[in-house]
Design a protein around this motif. Sequence first.
Motif, PDB file in Angstrom:
ATOM      1  N   ALA A  69       1.009  -1.317   0.497  1.00 14.91           N
ATOM      2  CA  ALA A  69       0.062  -0.212  -0.344  1.00 14.91           C
ATOM      3  C   ALA A  69       0.659   1.207   0.124  1.00 14.91           C
ATOM      4  O   ALA A  69       2.270   1.159   0.401  1.00 14.91           O
ATOM      5  CB  ALA A  69      -0.919  -0.304   1.276  1.00 14.91           C
ATOM      6  N   GLY A  70       0.545   1.802   0.030  1.00 12.85           N
ATOM      7  CA  GLY A  70       0.858   3.683  -0.417  1.00 12.85           C
ATOM      8  C   GLY A  70       0.677   4.216   1.042  1.00 12.85           C
ATOM      9  O   GLY A  70       2.084   3.847   2.677  1.00 12.85           O
ATOM     10  N   ILE A  74       2.445   3.656   5.209  1.00 11.14           N
ATOM     11  CA  ILE A  74       2.994   5.039   6.210  1.00 11.14           C
ATOM     12  C   ILE A  74       2.321   5.041   7.536  1.00 11.14           C
ATOM     13  O   ILE A  74       2.481   4.808   8.744  1.00 11.14           O
ATOM     14  CB  ILE A  74       3.600   5.940   6.057  1.00 11.14           C
ATOM     15  CG1 ILE A  74       3.929   5.714   4.260  1.00 11.14           C
ATOM     16  CG2 ILE A  74       3.641   6.307   6.583  1.00 11.14           C
ATOM     17  CD1 ILE A  74       4.555   7.055   3.678  1.00 11.14           C
ATOM     18  N   GLU A  75       0.807   4.570   7.197  1.00  8.64           N
ATOM     19  CA  GLU A  75       0.000   4.824   8.657  1.00  8.64           C
ATOM     20  C   GLU A  75      -0.236   3.626   9.856  1.00  8.64           C
ATOM     21  O   GLU A  75       0.743   4.094  11.089  1.00  8.64           O
ATOM     22  CB  GLU A  75      -1.291   4.636   8.616  1.00  8.64           C
ATOM     23  CG  GLU A  75      -1.975   6.025   7.866  1.00  8.64           C
ATOM     24  CD  GLU A  75      -2.000   7.165   9.074  1.00  8.64           C
ATOM     25  OE1 GLU A  75      -2.261   7.027   9.250  1.00  8.64           O
ATOM     26  OE2 GLU A  75      -2.637   8.341   8.524  1.00  8.64           O
ATOM     27  N   LEU A 128       6.002   6.722  -0.135  1.00 12.26           N
ATOM     28  CA  LEU A 128       5.095   7.660  -0.141  1.00 12.26           C
ATOM     29  C   LEU A 128       4.697   7.343  -2.078  1.00 12.26           C
ATOM     30  O   LEU A 128       4.388   8.077  -2.980  1.00 12.26           O
ATOM     31  CB  LEU A 128       5.660   8.241  -0.231  1.00 12.26           C
ATOM     32  CG  LEU A 128       5.854   9.672   1.190  1.00 12.26           C
ATOM     33  CD1 LEU A 128       6.989   9.974   1.724  1.00 12.26           C
ATOM     34  CD2 LEU A 128       4.166  10.113   1.542  1.00 12.26           C
ATOM     35  N   ASN A 129       5.998   6.945  -2.527  1.00 17.65           N
ATOM     36  CA  ASN A 129       5.900   6.681  -4.624  1.00 17.65           C
ATOM     37  C   ASN A 129       4.890   5.776  -4.940  1.00 17.65           C
ATOM     38  O   ASN A 129       4.211   5.421  -5.721  1.00 17.65           O
ATOM     39  CB  ASN A 129       7.309   5.913  -4.415  1.00 17.65           C
ATOM     40  CG  ASN A 129       8.963   7.186  -4.708  1.00 17.65           C
ATOM     41  OD1 ASN A 129       8.596   8.367  -5.240  1.00 17.65           O
ATOM     42  ND2 ASN A 129       9.405   6.389  -4.468  1.00 17.65           N
ATOM     43  N   VAL A 132       1.549   7.564  -4.660  1.00 15.42           N
ATOM     44  CA  VAL A 132       1.516   8.077  -5.909  1.00 15.42           C
ATOM     45  C   VAL A 132       1.455   7.210  -7.176  1.00 15.42           C
ATOM     46  O   VAL A 132       0.190   8.374  -7.701  1.00 15.42           O
ATOM     47  CB  VAL A 132       3.206   9.188  -6.368  1.00 15.42           C
ATOM     48  CG1 VAL A 132       2.928   9.828  -7.853  1.00 15.42           C
ATOM     49  CG2 VAL A 132       3.575  10.053  -5.067  1.00 15.42           C
ATOM     50  N   GLU A 133       1.618   6.789  -6.796  1.00 17.89           N
ATOM     51  CA  GLU A 133       1.022   5.663  -7.784  1.00 17.89           C
ATOM     52  C   GLU A 133      -0.215   5.255  -7.645  1.00 17.89           C
ATOM     53  O   GLU A 133      -1.172   4.808  -8.892  1.00 17.89           O
ATOM     54  CB  GLU A 133       2.021   3.827  -7.717  1.00 17.89           C
ATOM     55  CG  GLU A 133       3.424   3.993  -8.216  1.00 17.89           C
ATOM     56  CD  GLU A 133       4.182   3.443  -8.267  1.00 17.89           C
ATOM     57  OE1 GLU A 133       3.859   2.384  -7.740  1.00 17.89           O
ATOM     58  OE2 GLU A 133       5.729   3.212  -7.870  1.00 17.89           O
ATOM     59  N   ARG A 134      -0.287   4.820  -6.601  1.00 18.17           N
ATOM     60  CA  ARG A 134      -2.464   4.428  -5.919  1.00 18.17           C
ATOM     61  C   ARG A 134      -2.971   6.608  -6.953  1.00 18.17           C
ATOM     62  O   ARG A 134      -3.952   5.692  -6.087  1.00 18.17           O
ATOM     63  CB  ARG A 134      -2.532   4.346  -4.407  1.00 18.17           C
ATOM     64  CG  ARG A 134      -1.382   2.958  -4.923  1.00 18.17           C
ATOM     65  CD  ARG A 134      -1.293   1.972  -3.109  1.00 18.17           C
ATOM     66  NE  ARG A 134      -2.889   2.105  -2.543  1.00 18.17           N
ATOM     67  CZ  ARG A 134      -3.053   0.756  -2.108  1.00 18.17           C
ATOM     68  NH1 ARG A 134      -2.704   0.015  -2.448  1.00 18.17           N
ATOM     69  NH2 ARG A 134      -4.663   0.674  -1.792  1.00 18.17           N
ATOM     70  N   GLY A 135      -2.598   7.172  -6.456  1.00 17.48           N
ATOM     71  CA  GLY A 135      -3.306   8.676  -6.760  1.00 17.48           C
ATOM     72  C   GLY A 135      -3.735   8.698  -5.478  1.00 17.48           C
ATOM     73  O   GLY A 135      -4.153  10.045  -5.121  1.00 17.48           O
ATOM     74  N   GLU A 136      -2.861   8.741  -3.650  1.00 24.25           N
ATOM     75  CA  GLU A 136      -3.770   8.835  -2.371  1.00 24.25           C
ATOM     76  C   GLU A 136      -2.764  10.014  -2.785  1.00 24.25           C
ATOM     77  O   GLU A 136      -3.074  10.998  -1.910  1.00 24.25           O
ATOM     78  CB  GLU A 136      -2.616   7.845  -1.913  1.00 24.25           C
ATOM     79  CG  GLU A 136      -3.541   6.846  -2.267  1.00 24.25           C
ATOM     80  CD  GLU A 136      -3.130   5.342  -0.470  1.00 24.25           C
ATOM     81  OE1 GLU A 136      -3.629   4.489  -0.769  1.00 24.25           O
ATOM     82  OE2 GLU A 136      -1.787   5.792  -0.306  1.00 24.25           O
TER      83      GLU A 136
END
Length: 182
Positions: A69-70, A74-75, A128-129, A132-136
């Motif tokens: 996940a993105g 991090i969460e 974080l990348n 970005v890929e997931r559009g978050e």
Amino acid sequence: MLDTAVEVFWRDGFHGASVPDISKATGLSTSSLYNAYDSKLGLFEAALDRYLDVVVGNFMYRPLLEGGAGLQDIEAYLDRLESTVTTAPPRGCLAINTIAEFRDPSPAVAKRTERYREELRAGLRAALNRAVERGEIAAGSVETRLDSLVPIIIAFNLFLTARVPDGETRGLMRAARAVLRG
């Protein structure tokens, strides 16, 4: 034995841990410690390497680097970090404690604390990348988020070690989450 030395240094710091204390905790004689590591500093460097590989690498960074996940990765990292608030006694992070303890570290110690910061940035950057890929998040926001998250995480660990009240310490995690969500 090295894991025990990690615990002693993590609890007492480099300067607070005496060689007799380390010998007693590990069950090794002082001469055995010096034969194996040349000095207290040599043992500390090995213990810091072990901590970075096992505790930080496996528990904290690997899930960031290898997650699927993105922002959720991090969460989860921030949740793991925040869960340390209830550790008794609170001890923060050995690498961050080392940064705080050594005002003029040896090159070998400085290399290890730099490794900590680089691996923290790499793990967060990877997640974080993926975000970005997931559009978050927007593609141009990765470095700005990193530049805010890393010092917040370092401050969080310093607050833990300094036994700053939980509300203030947890406030740093709220700030990290606000930066994360942008």
